[in-house]
Design a protein around this motif. Structure first.
Motif, PDB file in Angstrom:
ATOM      1  N   MET A 163       2.073  -8.606  -8.548  1.00  0.00           N
ATOM      2  CA  MET A 163       2.590  -7.828  -7.634  1.00  0.00           C
ATOM      3  C   MET A 163       2.972  -8.206  -6.549  1.00  0.00           C
ATOM      4  O   MET A 163       2.275  -9.782  -6.012  1.00  0.00           O
ATOM      5  N   ASN A 164       4.089  -8.166  -6.121  1.00  0.00           N
ATOM      6  CA  ASN A 164       4.830  -8.844  -4.935  1.00  0.00           C
ATOM      7  C   ASN A 164       3.790  -8.813  -3.164  1.00  0.00           C
ATOM      8  O   ASN A 164       3.228  -7.437  -3.279  1.00  0.00           O
ATOM      9  N   ASN A 165       4.879  -9.674  -2.158  1.00  0.00           N
ATOM     10  CA  ASN A 165       4.453  -9.222  -0.914  1.00  0.00           C
ATOM     11  C   ASN A 165       3.761  -7.948  -0.424  1.00  0.00           C
ATOM     12  O   ASN A 165       3.403  -7.441   0.317  1.00  0.00           O
ATOM     13  N   GLU A 166       5.589  -7.263  -1.206  1.00  0.00           N
ATOM     14  CA  GLU A 166       5.137  -5.776  -0.882  1.00  0.00           C
ATOM     15  C   GLU A 166       4.291  -5.045  -1.072  1.00  0.00           C
ATOM     16  O   GLU A 166       3.134  -4.027  -0.389  1.00  0.00           O
ATOM     17  N   GLU A 167       4.125  -5.185  -2.601  1.00  0.00           N
ATOM     18  CA  GLU A 167       3.344  -3.989  -3.214  1.00  0.00           C
ATOM     19  C   GLU A 167       1.542  -4.496  -2.932  1.00  0.00           C
ATOM     20  O   GLU A 167       0.625  -3.893  -2.624  1.00  0.00           O
ATOM     21  N   ILE A 168       1.123  -5.653  -2.495  1.00  0.00           N
ATOM     22  CA  ILE A 168       0.672  -6.579  -2.185  1.00  0.00           C
ATOM     23  C   ILE A 168      -0.189  -5.409  -0.817  1.00  0.00           C
ATOM     24  O   ILE A 168      -1.112  -4.353   0.185  1.00  0.00           O
ATOM     25  N   ILE A 169       0.247  -5.517  -0.331  1.00  0.00           N
ATOM     26  CA  ILE A 169      -0.045  -4.683   1.284  1.00  0.00           C
ATOM     27  C   ILE A 169       0.216  -3.338   1.177  1.00  0.00           C
ATOM     28  O   ILE A 169      -0.396  -3.198   1.753  1.00  0.00           O
ATOM     29  N   VAL A 170       1.052  -2.569   0.461  1.00  0.00           N
ATOM     30  CA  VAL A 170       1.009  -1.374   0.416  1.00  0.00           C
ATOM     31  C   VAL A 170      -0.474  -1.038  -0.589  1.00  0.00           C
ATOM     32  O   VAL A 170      -1.343  -0.748   0.264  1.00  0.00           O
ATOM     33  N   SER A 171      -1.502  -1.871  -1.611  1.00  0.00           N
ATOM     34  CA  SER A 171      -2.243  -1.213  -1.833  1.00  0.00           C
ATOM     35  C   SER A 171      -2.858  -1.555  -0.821  1.00  0.00           C
ATOM     36  O   SER A 171      -4.589  -0.870  -1.231  1.00  0.00           O
ATOM     37  N   LYS A 172      -3.177  -2.526   0.069  1.00  0.00           N
ATOM     38  CA  LYS A 172      -3.944  -2.872   1.227  1.00  0.00           C
ATOM     39  C   LYS A 172      -4.415  -1.763   1.872  1.00  0.00           C
ATOM     40  O   LYS A 172      -5.661  -1.562   1.692  1.00  0.00           O
ATOM     41  N   ILE A 173      -3.425  -1.084   1.962  1.00  0.00           N
ATOM     42  CA  ILE A 173      -3.305  -0.015   2.800  1.00  0.00           C
ATOM     43  C   ILE A 173      -4.289   1.740   2.495  1.00  0.00           C
ATOM     44  O   ILE A 173      -4.316   1.742   3.004  1.00  0.00           O
ATOM     45  N   PHE A 174      -4.174   1.304   0.470  1.00  0.00           N
ATOM     46  CA  PHE A 174      -4.035   2.294   0.142  1.00  0.00           C
ATOM     47  C   PHE A 174      -5.772   2.407   0.107  1.00  0.00           C
ATOM     48  O   PHE A 174      -6.773   3.778   0.106  1.00  0.00           O
ATOM     49  N   ASP A 175      -6.274   1.538   0.073  1.00  0.00           N
ATOM     50  CA  ASP A 175      -7.533   0.892   0.443  1.00  0.00           C
ATOM     51  C   ASP A 175      -8.343   1.004   1.122  1.00  0.00           C
ATOM     52  O   ASP A 175      -9.418   1.425   1.584  1.00  0.00           O
ATOM     53  N   ARG A 176      -7.582   0.745   2.140  1.00  0.00           N
ATOM     54  CA  ARG A 176      -7.950   1.283   3.584  1.00  0.00           C
ATOM     55  C   ARG A 176      -8.055   2.660   4.242  1.00  0.00           C
ATOM     56  O   ARG A 176      -9.364   3.459   4.233  1.00  0.00           O
TER      57      ARG A 176
END
Lengths: 419, 171
Positions: free
Chosen positions: B1-14
């Motif tokens: 995962m690139n940085n952008e995808e990591i950020i989005v997945s963190k938001i989805f998890d929260r």
């Protein structure tokens, strides 16, 4: 702790030309010579551009987008064109990308030379002001030769550029760049070694690294505070992914730092233009772009002479944009201004304002102009020319008697002078 | 995962409500669908406090017809632009000021007040921007139904033509 509030006086600075020949009001509360509070009022140049963009086609808007700012018109048209080209899935020819970079760097050169002159004037160094503006004329002449205009170049169009650069143009540009390089190297020596200049600019208009980040400073203001942000490196556009670019930074965080950054950036711009001229790819300069732009949205950014320039474009699938929002760099640099002024001396206010190189028109992109007597008049070109001739003749000046040297002759005169 | 995808997945998890409403458009671009005021405020706080989005470039106001949209262009150290959208009805266009996280948004929020008619709570007492003094109240030029052709420059009044009443509406 003593209470000096009874000694405070409030003075209005502006809105007419507080530092530059543009309108902005600064209400300064002084305690002795020190500014303890500053209220900044802008908005005098709000022209309703963003509203107007929503009622014209993408092609018609090219004309208006360039008129957001007279100094950095090219950076706005690049940001606008590349957003639409990407939305349409169009890859523009490499030669067009290189030409966009050449014009962008010439624009940076003339913008920084203009700033250097204004800054010199603000601190009473009018000799440097005259030198810088004389040299700026050489850049404007080059732009006029390449684009047909000194400002608002009209070189960009959707899908590429409208004019090519031939070998003769390249040869002439390189000759002028040699002269400019010598001049700008001399200005760098001045800014580095001239004790009076350094003493006048050091510790004035301070904005340190953390505050520059906090207030979202961009461009030379941020880079002079040690923040190495430059869109040409961060997100290379046009041909910047192929062209070597050195990001110039400094750690003074004051007007001296901003001066050094801008002067060094001019030398860097000259290197970039030379590289582009030596490596200009052959081929077409224009690709076809559909009249209607597919529905969607795009955020495009460029490195304007004053910093990061962001365009947001929203399309509903028609040939007219649904929404265009322009965040020009000056808009970002205003936020730190209050911080820079508070705590400074009154005499330093004009140079502190000028040192962010504020562009009021860029900030107030977006209403209508009432003429002085409340009437509106529309002049055609002939009428405007006649009005101008009459205006000058009423003041004892007959324009027809003035002999104006052609641009190329002027450049030759300059070169002889500098050789 | 690139940085952008990591950020989005963190938001989805929260925030479960955010799932599939935030997209990586391309490198350095994350764009969201419009969120309600409450949802938007939870996400922007998270972005600012925990995901390192300490920079606010600007706000784009947009007229969606029945609703007003506000797109907050946020940035981080990696130079990603996160376009986080908030949507409120035109009947009650009230939003909270985000200057508590991003002081640089003040001018942009003032612009939303003048040009779009947003009601921004907790704004400091500063002069309005950018419309001139004497601008008629209730006129927000960037709304789609505001037509510059009906604005009289001399009197500073907005005079739209009387609305045509259809035959069936008369009864």
């Amino acid at each position: 702790m003593s209470d000096n509030s009874s000694n405070r006086i409030v003075i209005p600075l502006g809105p007419q030309h507080p530092a530059l020949k543009e309108p902005g009001s600064f209400t300064l509360t002084l305690e002795g010579e020190k500014v303890v509070n500053a209220v900044i009022g802008i908005g005098y140049n709000h022209r309703g551009l963003e509203k107007a963009l929503e009622s014209r086609t993408y092609i018609q808007n090219l004309y208006m987008i360039e008129r957001i700012c007279g100094i950095c018109s090219h950076t706005h048209s690049v940001a606008y064109c590349q957003a639409i080209e990407e939305m349409c899935g169009v890859e523009i020819p490499m030669r067009a990308k290189y030409i966009r970079v050449i014009i962008a760097e010439l624009e940076r050169l003339h913008s920084h030379l203009l700033w250097l002159g204004v800054a010199a004037h603000e601190i009473g160094f009018d000799t440097l002001f005259m030198y810088a503006w004389r040299d700026r004329e050489m850049v404007l002449d080059m732009l006029a030769e390449l684009c047909g205009n000194r400002v608002n170049y009209g070189i960009n169009t959707l899908g590429g550029v409208r004019r090519d650069i031939d070998d003769n143009d390249a040869h002439e540009i390189k000759k002028i760049l040699r002269v400019l390089h010598n001049q700008i190297s001399y200005y760098l020596e001045l800014a580095t070694n001239e004790p009076t200049l350094i003493a006048r600019l050091a510790d004035v208009g301070k904005l340190n690294h953390d505050d520059a980040l906090k207030f979202g400073a961009v461009g030379p203001v941020a880079r002079a505070a040690g923040i190495a942000n430059d869109v040409r490196k961060i997100e290379p556009y046009a041909a910047y992914d192929e062209v070597p670019v050195n990001v110039i930074t400094d750690d003074h965080g004051d007007v001296l730092g901003r001066t050094l950054v801008r002067v060094k950036e001019m030398l860097e711009s000259i290197s970039i233009i030379r590289y582009c001229l030596d490596n200009l790819p052959a081929g077409e300069i224009l690709a076809k772009v559909p009249r209607k732009v597919p529905a969607g949205e795009m955020i495009s950014r460029t490195e304007a002479p004053r910093g990061e320039n962001i365009h947001y474009i929203n399309s509903d699938g028609s040939d007219i944009p649904y929404r265009i929002r322009v965040r020009a760099p000056s808009e970002a640099n205003w936020h730190g201004m209050k911080h820079m002024l508070e705590g400074s001396f009154l005499a330093d206010v004009p140079i502190a304002i000028a040192a962010i190189d504020p562009c009021y028109s860029c900030t107030d992109r977006a209403i209508f102009v009432n003429s002085d007597n409340g009437e509106s008049r529309l002049y055609d070109w002939k009428g405007l020319r006649e009005y101008s001739i009459k205006w000058h003749r009423d003041r004892g000046l007959n324009i027809a008697d003035i002999q104006i040297p052609m641009a190329k002759n002027y450049i030759q005169i300059q070169r002889k002078t500098n050789d | 995962m690139n940085n952008e995808e990591i950020i989005v997945s963190k938001i989805f998890d929260r925030f479960e409500f955010a799932r599939d409403k935030i997209h990586v458009q391309k490198r350095l671009r994350i764009i969201s669908d419009p969120f309600s005021r409450e949802e938007f405020e939870q996400i922007i706080e998270y972005l600012h406090d925990e995901l390192g989005f300490k920079i606010a470039h600007h706000i784009v106001g947009i007229d969606y017809g029945e609703d007003l949209g506000f797109i907050y262009m946020l940035g981080n150290d990696e130079h990603i632009i996160f376009a986080l959208k908030e949507k409120v009805s035109k009947e009650n266009p009230e939003i909270n000021s985000m200057t508590k996280y991003y002081p640089s948004l003040l001018m942009h929020e003032l612009e939303l007040v003048d040009l779009f008619g947003a009601i921004v709570k907790d704004l400091p007492d500063v002069p309005s921007y950018p419309l001139p003094d004497g601008w008629p109240k209730g006129n927000h030029p960037m709304r789609k139904d505001w037509n510059p052709a009906y604005f009289d420059h001399k009197t500073m009044t907005y005079n739209p033509p009387a609305k045509e009443v259809k035959e069936d509406e008369k009864q």
